[in-house]
Design a protein around this motif. Sequence first.
Motif, mmCIF file in Angstrom:
data_model
loop_
_atom_site.group_PDB
_atom_site.id
_atom_site.type_symbol
_atom_site.label_atom_id
_atom_site.label_comp_id
_atom_site.label_asym_id
_atom_site.label_seq_id
_atom_site.Cartn_x
_atom_site.Cartn_y
_atom_site.Cartn_z
ATOM 1 N N THR A 144 52.356 41.812 54.299
ATOM 2 C CA THR A 144 52.800 43.609 53.935
ATOM 3 C C THR A 144 52.293 43.872 53.174
ATOM 4 O O THR A 144 51.104 45.214 53.098
ATOM 5 N N PHE A 145 52.078 43.568 52.005
ATOM 6 C CA PHE A 145 51.657 43.951 51.033
ATOM 7 C C PHE A 145 50.409 44.942 50.732
ATOM 8 O O PHE A 145 49.644 45.343 50.707
ATOM 9 N N THR A 146 49.085 43.044 51.521
ATOM 10 C CA THR A 146 47.991 43.073 51.446
ATOM 11 C C THR A 146 47.510 44.561 52.165
ATOM 12 O O THR A 146 45.979 44.537 52.223
ATOM 13 N N GLN A 147 48.457 44.611 52.824
ATOM 14 C CA GLN A 147 47.924 45.565 54.258
ATOM 15 C C GLN A 147 47.735 46.409 53.937
ATOM 16 O O GLN A 147 47.208 47.860 54.301
ATOM 17 N N THR A 148 49.085 47.020 53.325
ATOM 18 C CA THR A 148 49.216 48.401 52.419
ATOM 19 C C THR A 148 47.962 48.272 51.597
ATOM 20 O O THR A 148 47.673 49.785 51.553
ATOM 21 N N PHE A 149 48.274 47.832 50.873
ATOM 22 C CA PHE A 149 47.617 48.298 49.612
ATOM 23 C C PHE A 149 46.479 47.005 49.209
ATOM 24 O O PHE A 149 46.284 46.201 48.430
ATOM 25 N N LYS A 150 45.689 47.618 50.123
ATOM 26 C CA LYS A 150 44.194 46.042 50.417
ATOM 27 C C LYS A 150 43.174 45.810 49.574
ATOM 28 O O LYS A 150 42.136 45.362 49.736
ATOM 29 N N ASN A 151 43.134 47.276 48.223
ATOM 30 C CA ASN A 151 42.446 47.347 47.288
ATOM 31 C C ASN A 151 42.983 46.204 46.487
ATOM 32 O O ASN A 151 42.169 46.445 45.408
ATOM 33 N N GLY A 152 43.705 45.443 46.285
ATOM 34 C CA GLY A 152 44.534 44.867 45.595
ATOM 35 C C GLY A 152 44.666 45.547 44.707
ATOM 36 O O GLY A 152 45.006 46.640 44.222
ATOM 37 N N LEU A 153 45.704 44.611 42.803
ATOM 38 C CA LEU A 153 45.617 45.396 42.542
ATOM 39 C C LEU A 153 44.437 45.817 40.823
ATOM 40 O O LEU A 153 43.317 44.918 41.520
ATOM 41 N N SER A 154 44.253 47.273 41.030
ATOM 42 C CA SER A 154 43.562 47.630 40.216
ATOM 43 C C SER A 154 42.986 46.514 39.150
ATOM 44 O O SER A 154 44.006 46.430 38.181
ATOM 45 N N GLN A 155 41.905 46.896 38.728
ATOM 46 C CA GLN A 155 40.512 46.153 38.022
ATOM 47 C C GLN A 155 39.501 46.582 37.568
ATOM 48 O O GLN A 155 39.234 46.660 36.287
ATOM 49 N N GLU A 156 39.981 48.186 36.787
ATOM 50 C CA GLU A 156 40.185 49.127 35.376
ATOM 51 C C GLU A 156 40.281 48.471 34.176
ATOM 52 O O GLU A 156 39.230 48.912 33.433
ATOM 53 N N GLN A 157 41.097 47.678 34.259
ATOM 54 C CA GLN A 157 41.400 47.256 32.650
ATOM 55 C C GLN A 157 42.076 46.040 32.683
ATOM 56 O O GLN A 157 43.127 45.668 33.163
ATOM 57 N N VAL A 158 40.713 45.339 32.064
ATOM 58 C CA VAL A 158 41.166 44.220 32.314
ATOM 59 C C VAL A 158 40.277 43.231 31.617
ATOM 60 O O VAL A 158 39.043 43.979 30.726
ATOM 61 N N LEU A 159 40.469 42.112 30.613
ATOM 62 C CA LEU A 159 40.349 41.709 29.578
ATOM 63 C C LEU A 159 39.042 40.725 29.537
ATOM 64 O O LEU A 159 38.954 40.207 31.317
ATOM 65 N N LEU A 160 37.969 40.980 28.489
ATOM 66 C CA LEU A 160 37.176 39.727 29.872
ATOM 67 C C LEU A 160 37.771 38.272 28.727
ATOM 68 O O LEU A 160 37.483 36.804 29.596
ATOM 69 N N ARG A 161 38.938 38.446 28.409
ATOM 70 C CA ARG A 161 39.199 36.586 28.101
ATOM 71 C C ARG A 161 40.730 36.644 28.329
ATOM 72 O O ARG A 161 41.035 37.758 27.966
ATOM 73 N N PRO A 162 41.295 35.687 28.159
ATOM 74 C CA PRO A 162 42.845 34.838 28.537
ATOM 75 C C PRO A 162 43.068 36.029 27.295
ATOM 76 O O PRO A 162 42.993 36.072 25.531
ATOM 77 N N PRO A 163 44.426 36.604 27.032
ATOM 78 C CA PRO A 163 45.050 37.034 26.104
ATOM 79 C C PRO A 163 45.890 35.911 25.176
ATOM 80 O O PRO A 163 45.818 35.306 25.561
ATOM 81 N N LYS A 164 46.315 36.525 23.834
ATOM 82 C CA LYS A 164 46.760 35.493 23.198
ATOM 83 C C LYS A 164 47.748 34.808 23.574
ATOM 84 O O LYS A 164 48.432 35.681 24.006
ATOM 85 N N GLY A 165 47.506 33.670 23.461
ATOM 86 C CA GLY A 165 48.844 32.438 24.024
ATOM 87 C C GLY A 165 48.701 31.845 25.402
ATOM 88 O O GLY A 165 49.554 31.746 25.485
ATOM 89 N N TYR A 166 47.357 32.249 25.629
ATOM 90 C CA TYR A 166 47.159 31.754 26.765
ATOM 91 C C TYR A 166 45.807 31.062 27.584
ATOM 92 O O TYR A 166 45.342 31.727 27.077
ATOM 93 N N ASP A 167 45.966 30.281 28.129
ATOM 94 C CA ASP A 167 44.771 29.393 28.720
ATOM 95 C C ASP A 167 44.113 29.548 29.496
ATOM 96 O O ASP A 167 45.165 30.527 31.143
ATOM 97 N N GLU A 168 42.994 29.777 29.806
ATOM 98 C CA GLU A 168 41.825 30.698 31.051
ATOM 99 C C GLU A 168 42.371 29.463 32.016
ATOM 100 O O GLU A 168 41.736 29.903 33.527
ATOM 101 N N HIS A 169 43.435 28.622 32.082
ATOM 102 C CA HIS A 169 43.042 27.429 33.808
ATOM 103 C C HIS A 169 44.887 27.754 33.831
ATOM 104 O O HIS A 169 45.013 27.676 34.775
ATOM 105 N N ASN A 170 45.574 28.754 33.596
ATOM 106 C CA ASN A 170 46.576 29.248 33.924
ATOM 107 C C ASN A 170 46.585 29.758 35.211
ATOM 108 O O ASN A 170 45.450 30.413 34.923
ATOM 109 N N LEU A 171 47.260 29.287 35.965
ATOM 110 C CA LEU A 171 47.246 29.838 37.329
ATOM 111 C C LEU A 171 47.492 31.541 37.627
ATOM 112 O O LEU A 171 47.250 32.174 38.345
#
Length: 219
Positions: A144-171
């Motif tokens: 229901t969520f993906t059919q209503t908001f087909k573009n998903g979460l906005s990607q306008e504000q995204v870090l290039l690297r993981p935020p402090k305290g999180y690993d690149e392999h975090n699910l």
Amino acid sequence: MIQKATLQFLTELKKHNDKEWFDANRKKYESAKDDIQQLTQQLIDAIGAFDSNIAVLQPKECTFRINRDVRFSKNKAPYKTNMAAYFAKGGKKSTNAGYYLHIEPGASFLAAGCWGPEPAKLAAIRQEIDYNFSDWNKLVTSKTFTQTFKNGLSQEQVLLRPPKGYDEHNLAIQYLKLKGFIVTQTLDDALLTSTTMVKEITKMFKVAQPFVDFLNTAE
């Protein structure tokens, strides 16, 4: 629904964005403002039926001034060419996630979530997603969520690297890199002036409610 005269006023304002024209057309502005206030009350009632935090709001707590703050902007046009309302616990000035409606001829949209949260709030949201990733993932990948908001979460504000305290392999890393948590849906002018407008917009906001609620659990 929006009156066609409201959209026409905004169209004209975009062409004549100056104080002289605005003052000469102040009655049109007042009529458009009243129209948006009435719509805002209708949406407060409709959203409030499934989100009690919204039911207690007044239109003036949700709607924005049409005057632009030009102090730190290169664009010195004095007026916004849109009218908008934000429905969230505490109103438009709160930092809570909520529901947003943007009225602009040919560029209208609705949104839900939390845009550009302050560092402490952002850290809390990331922690909540990390700790409860299964619940989060079910929300944002549900049919229901993906059919209503087909573009998903906005990607306008995204870090290039993981935020402090999180690993690149975090699910949850694709979400943890986000600096804002927003979904949007465009709205055409025909819908805005349709008698089904409030019903259709409310339906989409209701789909977004669990998403908004999850974001608001982060403290």
